[in-house]
Enzyme design. Structure first.
Site, short mmCIF file in Angstrom:
data_model
loop_
_atom_site.label_atom_id
_atom_site.label_comp_id
_atom_site.label_asym_id
_atom_site.label_seq_id
_atom_site.Cartn_x
_atom_site.Cartn_y
_atom_site.Cartn_z
N LYS A 137 36.47 47.71 52.77
CA LYS A 137 37.06 46.41 53.08
C LYS A 137 38.33 46.31 52.22
O LYS A 137 38.27 46.01 51.03
CB LYS A 137 36.08 45.29 52.72
CG LYS A 137 36.23 44.02 53.54
CD LYS A 137 37.58 43.34 53.44
CE LYS A 137 37.70 42.51 52.18
NZ LYS A 137 39.10 42.04 51.95
N GLU B 45 36.05 47.90 38.74
CA GLU B 45 37.30 48.10 37.98
C GLU B 45 38.04 46.78 38.02
O GLU B 45 38.50 46.38 39.08
CB GLU B 45 38.15 49.20 38.64
CG GLU B 45 37.46 50.53 38.78
CD GLU B 45 37.13 51.16 37.46
OE1 GLU B 45 37.72 50.73 36.44
OE2 GLU B 45 36.28 52.04 37.42
N CYS C 121 46.62 46.64 36.73
CA CYS C 121 45.56 46.25 35.79
C CYS C 121 45.81 46.79 34.39
O CYS C 121 45.35 46.23 33.42
CB CYS C 121 44.23 46.78 36.33
SG CYS C 121 44.35 48.51 36.77
N GLU D 209 45.06 37.45 31.95
CA GLU D 209 45.81 38.39 32.79
C GLU D 209 46.74 37.58 33.69
O GLU D 209 46.28 36.75 34.47
CB GLU D 209 44.83 39.20 33.63
CG GLU D 209 45.52 40.29 34.42
CD GLU D 209 44.56 41.10 35.28
OE1 GLU D 209 43.79 40.49 36.04
OE2 GLU D 209 44.60 42.33 35.19
P1 NAD Z 1 40.51 40.23 44.25
O1 NAD Z 1 39.38 40.23 43.30
O2 NAD Z 1 41.01 38.95 44.76
O3 NAD Z 1 40.16 41.10 45.56
C1 NAD Z 1 39.72 42.45 45.50
C2 NAD Z 1 38.95 42.77 46.79
O4 NAD Z 1 37.72 42.05 46.78
C3 NAD Z 1 39.69 42.33 48.06
O5 NAD Z 1 39.42 43.25 49.09
C4 NAD Z 1 39.06 40.98 48.36
O6 NAD Z 1 39.15 40.60 49.71
C5 NAD Z 1 37.63 41.22 47.93
N1 NAD Z 1 36.90 40.00 47.56
C6 NAD Z 1 37.40 38.88 46.99
N2 NAD Z 1 36.41 37.97 46.80
C7 NAD Z 1 35.27 38.53 47.26
C8 NAD Z 1 33.91 38.10 47.33
N3 NAD Z 1 33.53 36.91 46.91
N4 NAD Z 1 33.00 38.95 47.84
C9 NAD Z 1 33.37 40.17 48.26
N5 NAD Z 1 34.63 40.63 48.24
C10 NAD Z 1 35.58 39.83 47.72
O7 NAD Z 1 41.65 41.07 43.53
P2 NAD Z 1 43.17 41.27 43.97
O8 NAD Z 1 43.86 39.97 43.75
O9 NAD Z 1 43.22 41.91 45.32
O10 NAD Z 1 43.67 42.35 42.91
C11 NAD Z 1 44.12 41.99 41.64
C12 NAD Z 1 43.04 42.19 40.59
O11 NAD Z 1 42.56 43.53 40.63
C13 NAD Z 1 43.57 41.98 39.20
O12 NAD Z 1 42.69 41.21 38.43
C14 NAD Z 1 43.64 43.40 38.62
O13 NAD Z 1 43.54 43.48 37.24
C15 NAD Z 1 42.51 44.06 39.30
N6 NAD Z 1 42.74 45.51 39.32
C16 NAD Z 1 41.97 46.33 38.53
C17 NAD Z 1 42.20 47.69 38.50
C18 NAD Z 1 41.38 48.63 37.63
O14 NAD Z 1 41.45 49.83 37.85
N7 NAD Z 1 40.60 48.15 36.68
C19 NAD Z 1 43.21 48.23 39.30
C20 NAD Z 1 43.97 47.37 40.09
C21 NAD Z 1 43.72 46.01 40.10
#
Ligand code: NAD
Length: 501
Positions: A180, A255, A289, A389
């Site tokens: 997804k 992550e 991140c 963040e």
């Molecule tokens: P997000 O948490 O909003 O979304 C990530 C994914 O999860 C998306 O596909 C989203 O649709 C899905 N999602 C959101 N809520 C959900 C729920 N309740 N149930 C199931 N799926 C759900 O994150 P984002 O805004 O897309 O990305 C930014 C975040 O990702 C930042 O906090 C960043 O630090 C983190 N990030 C971490 C790493 C790492 O390697 N640690 C790498 C890149 C980004």
């Protein structure tokens, strides 16, 4: 993909073919540099997730991938890597159009992706099972086997790279997958699924359902047929996903967010450290991140470092992401832009000083979600801009008195993902690395990755590791087979002498 009124329309990718949603719903994907409509994409929910899990479940059960000879899996993944390489220009342009990241960065990042499929194909091809010591006339061999159908949820900031870190080990180990992708950037994931099919990946092995977190994402996380969930996203999403995984007693890798310190030791070359600190902070407009968002410098060197950083930040070329001269593109969405603006106001209200940036560029760029590279000085560790963040092009300069003070400040956040140390003495850097609570530490560099690098954080930055041998193992489980090499014991025979060993 079809077109309607000149706009591309993408369906889900389920069981080897494109499908619309049952109710025909779609959502829009827009270009963050200018707001233009790029495509309409099928909006999936529980029904489409159900179909995808069914397709993946059937593909796993009949062994078309999981029981394929490993030499054949290796051959198909290698072909997949070659096909990605051939499609890199198209993928980089599409990714840049949806994420807003400059094409020159996108090309560099995506250029690494084929390596991940080749590396994990080789890991699977060379993996050896174990024979453990076992008391008595027994042979215990331990096989590593795939888990089954796994669910992967990916974010918008590095859509293909992050997917690849999860997908390559999952496929190499013999699992089948339902992905997804982020609702902001689903297009390249859909294109990748087509490339995989054309390279010979059997139907049903790699499925993509597009949609929102609360719809398709939540449905994927709640389905009892899934054997592992692998999320990259925000820390709050991680808590939700890990809770659902806990309820279903399945594995979870998360992550999550970060607040990486860039620690400049007093013996560092300040020009190199300033170049490193700006690279750490502003790549991808700070939307990574591991972005270096807290620059820790000795109090006697702060002015000299800030002066060098500001000069570099002001020289960064902001503009159209598809122009190869551009070094900084827009933020991905209105929401990220507003978040960045809000945090800059919070920083000012907390008493920090804006040394450069702190505003949106004017003129043509005002149509997109652009924000200037911003450096805060006079930042205290307790300030929200030093703790939360932000995920925008904003970094904070903090001063320390001695190395113990630097370690305390570096570790005094809820996150524990990454850090970099800048020093003229690698041994000093390695000693300091031992004291940092985070999963990834660069010495005299930042942002460098490799397929063999286990990637992940400590504390609120997540659970588990992706990529590397650890990432591969997390997509397998063990199966012990104990063979009695002697006569079977008749436990209930009269006068039998039995041992429990
Ligand atoms: P997000 O948490 O909003 O979304 C990530 C994914 O999860 C998306 O596909 C989203 O649709 C899905 N999602 C959101 N809520 C959900 C729920 N309740 N149930 C199931 N799926 C759900 O994150 P984002 O805004 O897309 O990305 C930014 C975040 O990702 C930042 O906090 C960043 O630090 C983190 N990030 C971490 C790493 C790492 O390697 N640690 C790498 C890149 C980004």
């Amino acid at each position: 993909m079809t077109t309607l009124d000149g706009i591309a329309v993408y369906g889900h990718f389920i069981g080897g073919r494109e499908r619309a949603s049952a109710d025909g719903r779609t959502f829009e994907v827009r270009n963050p540099a200018n707001g233009a409509l790029v495509a309409r994409v099928a909006e999936g929910g529980a029904a489409e997730i159900g179909l995808a899990i069914e397709a993946a479940g059937a593909a796993f059960a009949d062994g078309r991938w999981s029981r394929l000879a490993v030499s054949e899996r290796h051959r198909i993944l290698s072909r997949f890597a070659d096909a990605i390489e051939a499609a890199l220009p198209e993928l980089a342009t599409l990714e840049s159009t949806c994420v807003g990241r400059p094409l020159r960065e996108m090309r560099a990042q995506l250029g690494r992706i084929p390596e991940f499929y080749r590396y994990f194909a080789a890991v699977a091809r060379t993996a050896e099972d174990a024979v453990t010591p076992f008391e008595g006339p027994y042979l215990n061999y331990v096989r590593r086997v795939p888990l089954g159908v796994v669910g992967q949820l990916t974010p918008w900031n590095h859509p293909l790279l992050i997917l690849t870190k999860k997908l390559a080990p999952a496929l190499a180990a013999g699992n089948t997958v339902v992905v997804k992708p982020s609702e902001f950037t689903p297009l390249t994931t859909l294109v990748l699924a087509q490339i995989a099919r054309d390279a010979g990946l059997p139907d049903g092995v790699f499925n993509v359902v597009t949609g929102f977190g609360a719809g398709a994402g939540a449905a994927l996380c709640s389905d009892k047929r899934i054997r592992k969930l692998d999320l990259t996203g925000g820390t709050e999403t991680g808590r939700v996903v890990a809770k659902l995984a806990g309820e279903n007693l399945i594995r979870v890798t998360c992550e999550l967010g970060g607040k990486a310190p860039v620690i400049v030791l007093p013996d560092a070359d300040l020009d190199r450290a300033a170049a490193g600190a700006t690279f750490a902070a502003f790549i991808a407009s700070g939307q990574t991140c591991v972005a270096g968002t807290r620059v820790l410098v000795h109090e006697s060197q702060a002015d000299a470092l800030v002066e060098r950083m500001v000069r570099r930040a002001r020289a960064i070329r902001i503009g159209d992401p598809l122009d190869l001269q551009t070094q900084l593109g827009p933020l991905v969405s209105q929401g990220q832009l507003e978040r960045t603006e809000r945090y800059v106001e919070i920083g000012k209200a907390e008493g920090a000083k804006v040394a450069c940036g702190g505003r949106r560029p004017a003129g043509e760029l005002a149509q997109g979600f652009f924000y200037e590279p911003t450096i805060f000085t006079g930042v205290l560790p307790s300030m929200r801009i030093a703790q939360d963040e932000i995920f925008g092009p904003v970094t904070c300069v903090l001063t320390y008195r001695d190395v113990d003070d630097a370690v305390r400040i570096a570790n005094d956040v809820e996150f524990g993902l990454a850090a970099s140390i800048w020093t003229g003495d690698a041994a000093r850097g390695m000693k300091l690395a031992e004291r940092l609570e985070c999963g990834i530490i660069w010495i005299n560099d930042h942002h460098r990755i490799d397929p063999a690098l286990p990637w992940g954080g400590m504390k609120d930055s997540g659970i588990g590791r992706e990529a590397g041998l650890e990432g591969y193992r997390e997509y397998t489980t063990t199966k012990s087979v104990i063979v009695n090499l002697d006569e079977p014991v008749d436990w209930y025979a009269t006068n039998a002498v039995v041992r429990l060993s």
